[in-house]
Design a protein around this motif. Structure first.
Motif, PDB file in Angstrom:
ATOM      1  N   ASP A 176      25.610  56.116  16.056  1.00  0.00           N
ATOM      2  CA  ASP A 176      25.845  55.990  14.619  1.00  0.00           C
ATOM      3  C   ASP A 176      24.784  56.747  13.824  1.00  0.00           C
ATOM      4  OD1 ASP A 176      28.206  54.480  14.496  1.00  0.00           O
ATOM      5  OD2 ASP A 176      27.120  52.620  14.849  1.00  0.00           O
ATOM      6  N   GLY A 177      23.531  56.659  14.276  1.00  0.00           N
ATOM      7  CA  GLY A 177      22.461  57.379  13.590  1.00  0.00           C
ATOM      8  C   GLY A 177      22.638  58.885  13.666  1.00  0.00           C
ATOM      9  N   LEU A 178      22.972  59.383  14.846  1.00  0.00           N
ATOM     10  CA  LEU A 178      23.206  60.821  15.000  1.00  0.00           C
ATOM     11  C   LEU A 178      24.391  61.276  14.148  1.00  0.00           C
ATOM     12  CD1 LEU A 178      22.756  61.206  18.880  1.00  0.00           C
ATOM     13  CD2 LEU A 178      21.137  61.901  17.095  1.00  0.00           C
ATOM     14  N   ALA A 277      32.337  61.030  34.119  1.00  0.00           N
ATOM     15  CA  ALA A 277      32.984  61.959  33.192  1.00  0.00           C
ATOM     16  C   ALA A 277      33.744  61.210  32.104  1.00  0.00           C
ATOM     17  CB  ALA A 277      33.930  62.882  33.962  1.00  0.00           C
ATOM     18  N   LEU A 278      34.444  60.131  32.495  1.00  0.00           N
ATOM     19  CA  LEU A 278      35.213  59.368  31.513  1.00  0.00           C
ATOM     20  C   LEU A 278      34.287  58.667  30.524  1.00  0.00           C
ATOM     21  CD1 LEU A 278      37.996  58.461  30.584  1.00  0.00           C
ATOM     22  CD2 LEU A 278      37.829  56.532  32.171  1.00  0.00           C
ATOM     23  N   LEU A 279      33.159  58.170  31.008  1.00  0.00           N
ATOM     24  CA  LEU A 279      32.204  57.515  30.114  1.00  0.00           C
ATOM     25  C   LEU A 279      31.632  58.508  29.113  1.00  0.00           C
ATOM     26  CD1 LEU A 279      30.518  55.138  29.171  1.00  0.00           C
ATOM     27  CD2 LEU A 279      28.881  55.645  31.004  1.00  0.00           C
ATOM     28  N   LYS A 280      31.303  59.704  29.569  1.00  0.00           N
ATOM     29  CA  LYS A 280      30.763  60.704  28.645  1.00  0.00           C
ATOM     30  C   LYS A 280      31.793  61.077  27.581  1.00  0.00           C
ATOM     31  CE  LYS A 280      28.434  65.169  28.304  1.00  0.00           C
ATOM     32  NZ  LYS A 280      27.951  66.370  29.004  1.00  0.00           N
ATOM     33  N   VAL A 281      33.044  61.196  27.971  1.00  0.00           N
ATOM     34  CA  VAL A 281      34.097  61.474  26.997  1.00  0.00           C
ATOM     35  C   VAL A 281      34.177  60.344  25.968  1.00  0.00           C
ATOM     36  CG1 VAL A 281      36.599  61.630  26.687  1.00  0.00           C
ATOM     37  CG2 VAL A 281      35.477  62.972  28.478  1.00  0.00           C
ATOM     38  N   SER A 282      34.103  59.094  26.430  1.00  0.00           N
ATOM     39  CA  SER A 282      34.175  57.954  25.520  1.00  0.00           C
ATOM     40  C   SER A 282      33.007  57.949  24.544  1.00  0.00           C
ATOM     41  CB  SER A 282      34.191  56.643  26.316  1.00  0.00           C
ATOM     42  OG  SER A 282      35.347  56.559  27.119  1.00  0.00           O
ATOM     43  N   LEU A 283      31.802  58.237  25.047  1.00  0.00           N
ATOM     44  CA  LEU A 283      30.635  58.281  24.172  1.00  0.00           C
ATOM     45  C   LEU A 283      30.730  59.440  23.179  1.00  0.00           C
ATOM     46  CD1 LEU A 283      27.810  57.484  26.760  1.00  0.00           C
ATOM     47  CD2 LEU A 283      28.724  55.974  24.987  1.00  0.00           C
ATOM     48  N   THR A 284      31.259  60.570  23.634  1.00  0.00           N
ATOM     49  CA  THR A 284      31.426  61.715  22.735  1.00  0.00           C
ATOM     50  C   THR A 284      32.461  61.401  21.660  1.00  0.00           C
ATOM     51  OG1 THR A 284      30.924  63.158  24.618  1.00  0.00           O
ATOM     52  CG2 THR A 284      31.766  64.209  22.634  1.00  0.00           C
ATOM     53  N   ASN A 285      33.519  60.712  22.034  1.00  0.00           N
ATOM     54  CA  ASN A 285      34.507  60.270  21.043  1.00  0.00           C
ATOM     55  C   ASN A 285      33.860  59.367  20.001  1.00  0.00           C
ATOM     56  OD1 ASN A 285      36.839  61.572  21.963  1.00  0.00           O
ATOM     57  ND2 ASN A 285      37.298  59.960  23.433  1.00  0.00           N
ATOM     58  N   THR A 286      32.975  58.471  20.462  1.00  0.00           N
ATOM     59  CA  THR A 286      32.283  57.567  19.544  1.00  0.00           C
ATOM     60  C   THR A 286      31.428  58.354  18.560  1.00  0.00           C
ATOM     61  OG1 THR A 286      32.246  55.799  21.200  1.00  0.00           O
ATOM     62  CG2 THR A 286      30.652  55.637  19.401  1.00  0.00           C
ATOM     63  N   GLN A 322      42.323  56.232  13.992  1.00  0.00           N
ATOM     64  CA  GLN A 322      40.889  56.511  13.949  1.00  0.00           C
ATOM     65  C   GLN A 322      40.155  55.480  13.093  1.00  0.00           C
ATOM     66  OE1 GLN A 322      40.985  60.548  12.551  1.00  0.00           O
ATOM     67  NE2 GLN A 322      41.546  61.382  14.546  1.00  0.00           N
ATOM     68  N   VAL A 323      40.754  55.100  11.967  1.00  0.00           N
ATOM     69  CA  VAL A 323      40.150  54.061  11.127  1.00  0.00           C
ATOM     70  C   VAL A 323      40.132  52.726  11.866  1.00  0.00           C
ATOM     71  CG1 VAL A 323      40.439  52.666   9.039  1.00  0.00           C
ATOM     72  CG2 VAL A 323      40.713  55.133   8.930  1.00  0.00           C
ATOM     73  N   ALA A 324      41.264  52.360  12.472  1.00  0.00           N
ATOM     74  CA  ALA A 324      41.357  51.079  13.174  1.00  0.00           C
ATOM     75  C   ALA A 324      40.313  50.976  14.273  1.00  0.00           C
ATOM     76  CB  ALA A 324      42.766  50.905  13.745  1.00  0.00           C
ATOM     77  N   HIS A 325      40.148  52.046  15.048  1.00  0.00           N
ATOM     78  CA  HIS A 325      39.152  52.041  16.115  1.00  0.00           C
ATOM     79  C   HIS A 325      37.743  51.914  15.544  1.00  0.00           C
ATOM     80  CE1 HIS A 325      38.117  53.792  20.334  1.00  0.00           C
ATOM     81  NE2 HIS A 325      37.277  52.850  19.974  1.00  0.00           N
ATOM     82  N   ARG A 326      37.476  52.655  14.458  1.00  0.00           N
ATOM     83  CA  ARG A 326      36.144  52.609  13.852  1.00  0.00           C
ATOM     84  C   ARG A 326      35.817  51.216  13.333  1.00  0.00           C
ATOM     85  NH1 ARG A 326      31.069  53.757  13.973  1.00  0.00           N
ATOM     86  NH2 ARG A 326      30.170  54.964  12.273  1.00  0.00           N
ATOM     87  N   LEU A 327      36.823  50.482  12.866  1.00  0.00           N
ATOM     88  CA  LEU A 327      36.593  49.135  12.354  1.00  0.00           C
ATOM     89  C   LEU A 327      36.089  48.177  13.427  1.00  0.00           C
ATOM     90  CD1 LEU A 327      39.670  48.654   9.970  1.00  0.00           C
ATOM     91  CD2 LEU A 327      37.270  48.937   9.314  1.00  0.00           C
ATOM     92  N   THR A 328      36.305  48.486  14.698  1.00  0.00           N
ATOM     93  CA  THR A 328      35.826  47.611  15.779  1.00  0.00           C
ATOM     94  C   THR A 328      34.378  47.897  16.160  1.00  0.00           C
ATOM     95  OG1 THR A 328      36.512  49.065  17.612  1.00  0.00           O
ATOM     96  CG2 THR A 328      38.172  47.562  16.719  1.00  0.00           C
ATOM     97  N   THR A 329      33.716  48.811  15.453  1.00  0.00           N
ATOM     98  CA  THR A 329      32.351  49.212  15.829  1.00  0.00           C
ATOM     99  C   THR A 329      31.310  48.821  14.787  1.00  0.00           C
ATOM    100  OG1 THR A 329      32.459  51.408  14.767  1.00  0.00           O
ATOM    101  CG2 THR A 329      33.340  51.224  17.012  1.00  0.00           C
ATOM    102  N   LEU A 330      31.683  48.047  13.769  1.00  0.00           N
ATOM    103  CA  LEU A 330      30.785  47.792  12.644  1.00  0.00           C
ATOM    104  C   LEU A 330      29.904  46.571  12.892  1.00  0.00           C
ATOM    105  CD1 LEU A 330      33.227  48.506   9.664  1.00  0.00           C
ATOM    106  CD2 LEU A 330      31.729  50.097  10.901  1.00  0.00           C
ATOM    107  N   SER A 331      28.925  46.722  13.754  1.00  0.00           N
ATOM    108  CA  SER A 331      28.050  45.600  14.122  1.00  0.00           C
ATOM    109  C   SER A 331      26.588  45.847  13.774  1.00  0.00           C
ATOM    110  CB  SER A 331      28.194  45.301  15.626  1.00  0.00           C
ATOM    111  OG  SER A 331      29.497  44.892  15.944  1.00  0.00           O
TER     112      SER A 331
END
Length: 488
Positions: A176-178, A277-286, A322-331
């Motif tokens: 989030d900071g980056l 590889a799948l984890l890196k893709v997930s983190l890059t998506n984040t 994209q909005v719906a997914h982002r709403l699950t990360t607001l902690s």
């Protein structure tokens, strides 16, 4: 600071306990201490209590007072909701495992599963991992019956990544900071406009990388492909504007913060190359989502608009999903959002996404209850449907569901719709614009279950399998609305 008498503490699974009632959270306090690498003496000092008193708390020999809960929240910057959640393996997940024919004849009441999940979360998670290993071995045996087929020895990569993300509450403050820093560099006025064009310029000027939109017949199955030799990012013309912007943000995240993403991936210690590889893709998506929807600006508008997904889409030029997914990360501790869960299914009921920033009411290894309107959303494409549901433990949830187009769909032939389900605990629904005008104190409620073979509700016309722990009550003199009537 409020007086103790004015406080109300949310107990597990929706029970409400006043501050003067006894609340035993020993296992969760112990887990919190161990996660921070503290001794009992160190934590006791932070909380202003004696080590022996803290020891009694952790062993459930003393209740946790409201004052101590507040000290925990202040000392360690934690949300009190986190202390009222079950461990990584909740009772629903454990019940689903024990519903396997392997455990036929073993009756395990829910209160025992709840005790295991809360008091021994590591043991509960060990049971989940053992079951997963057993299931993988069973799949290998089945695969051996098919000529030339082999099942992988490692755990399913998608399951491993999903669990790793969920163990962290789907929250990655470093990403989030980056993302906020990079968004500010692209769009210093935080207008949300033109990020795609500005990202293209940054890729070209800083990294000698160009972006080209290519015909679908050239891209064939690919929606995004990077050509490292010609320094070109190729995007399919089938992508809409929001998907194209996300693909460009993804590439920008890789080239500017590849080292950080690689370090986070390696630190997770994935079991094999496919999982890595799948984890890196997930983190890059984040990180890509954090670039397009910077945390502070996104969370402020979400709160101000009552979590109006349409306004968030327009402000940040992103899609509904994209909005719906982002709403699950607001902690973020200083700016928390509503703790949403998200699930994505296709028309056959296959689950392809499952994320939550808080509790998640559905089965870990199965799909969702057919009584939830997530499935009926396919009958009203593009329309948001709301529903208040109640799980067997008495917890109530406000939910919304809507269909979205699959990424890369070209608009010809059969539709490839997916359904997105989003929800939160009913007590949080007052913050949502979609819940305004509803009587949340006495709302219409739809009872649902985690999965048919685990669901204790009867009768149910939608039941697709008999419950594993109840004997059937088949009667040739009468017919129930349920295809599998059972004895209560």
């Amino acid at each position: 600071m409020p007086k103790d008498a004015d406080l109300e503490v949310r107990a597990p699974y929706g029970a409400s306990l006043a501050a003067d009632r006894k609340l035993f959270l020993g296992a969760r306090v112990r887990r919190l201490r161990r996660e921070r690498g503290l001794t009992q003496t160190a934590m006791a000092g932070d909380l202003g209590v004696s080590p022996s008193y803290l020891n009694h708390i952790e062993r459930n020999q003393r209740p946790v007072t409201a004052q101590l809960l507040l000290r925990l929240a202040e000392a360690y910057d934690v949300d009190l909701r986190a202390l009222s959640q079950a461990g990584p393996a909740g009772p629903t997940e454990l019940a689903e495992i024990l519903a396997d024919p392997l455990f036929e004849g073993l009756e395990t009441p829910r209160h025992e599963l709840l005790t295991l999940s809360e008091e021994a979360p590591a043991a509960a998670e060990a049971l989940v991992r053992l079951y997963r290993a057993h299931a993988a071995q069973r799949d290998r045996a089945r695969a051996a019956l098919v000529e030339g087929a082999e099942a992988p020895d490692a755990p399913n990569p998608s399951d491993w990544v999903r669990d790793w993300i969920q163990e962290r509450g789907n929250y990655f403050p470093e990403l989030d900071g980056l993302g906020e820093t990079l968004h500010a560099a692209l769009d210093p006025n935080m207008t949300g406009e033109g990020c795609e064009a500005l990202a293209r310029v940054r890729l070209a000027q800083r990294h000698n990388l160009t972006v080209r939109v290519m015909p679908a017949e050239v891209m064939v199955e690919w929606t995004r492909r990077f050509d490292p030799h010609r320094r070109r990012l190729l995007l399919s013309e089938t992508l809409d504007a929001s998907s194209r912007a996300f693909a460009i943000a993804y590439q920008l995240a890789l080239v500017e913060h590849g080292a950080e993403l690689e370090a986070m991936t390696e630190a997770a210690r994935p079991p094999d190359e496919a999982t890595r590889a799948l984890l890196k893709v997930s983190l890059t998506n984040t990180l890509a989502a954090a670039i397009l929807m910077p945390y502070a600006a996104f969370q402020r508008l979400a709160e101000a608009s009552g979590y109006d997904i349409g306004r968030l889409q327009n402000r940040f030029s992103v899609s509904y999903e994209q909005v719906a997914h982002r709403l699950t990360t607001l902690s973020r501790p200083t700016a928390r959002g509503v703790p949403f869960f998200l699930i994505r299914v296709d028309q056959a009921g296959n689950v392809s996404k499952r994320y939550a920033s808080g509790a998640f009411p559905f089965a870990r290894f199965g799909g969702a209850c057919p009584r939830w309107r997530l499935h009926s959303a396919f009958r009203t494409p593009g329309k948001t449907v709301t529903q208040i549901i109640e799980t067997p433990d008495g917890q109530r949830w406000f939910t919304l569901a809507r269909t979205v187009d699959r990424q890369g769909h070209d608009g010809h032939g059969e539709r490839h719709d997916l359904a997105i389900g989003l929800g939160c605990e009913l007590k949080e629904a007052r913050r949502l614009a979609l819940a305004r005008g509803l009587d949340l104190n006495d709302p219409p409620v739809t009872p649902i279950g985690p999965a048919c073979r685990l669901c204790p509700r009867h009768p149910c016309a939608e039941r697709a399998a008999p419950p594993i722990d109840r004997p059937l009550a088949v009667d040739d003199w009468a017919k129930s609305v349920s295809p599998y009537p059972f004895k209560a």
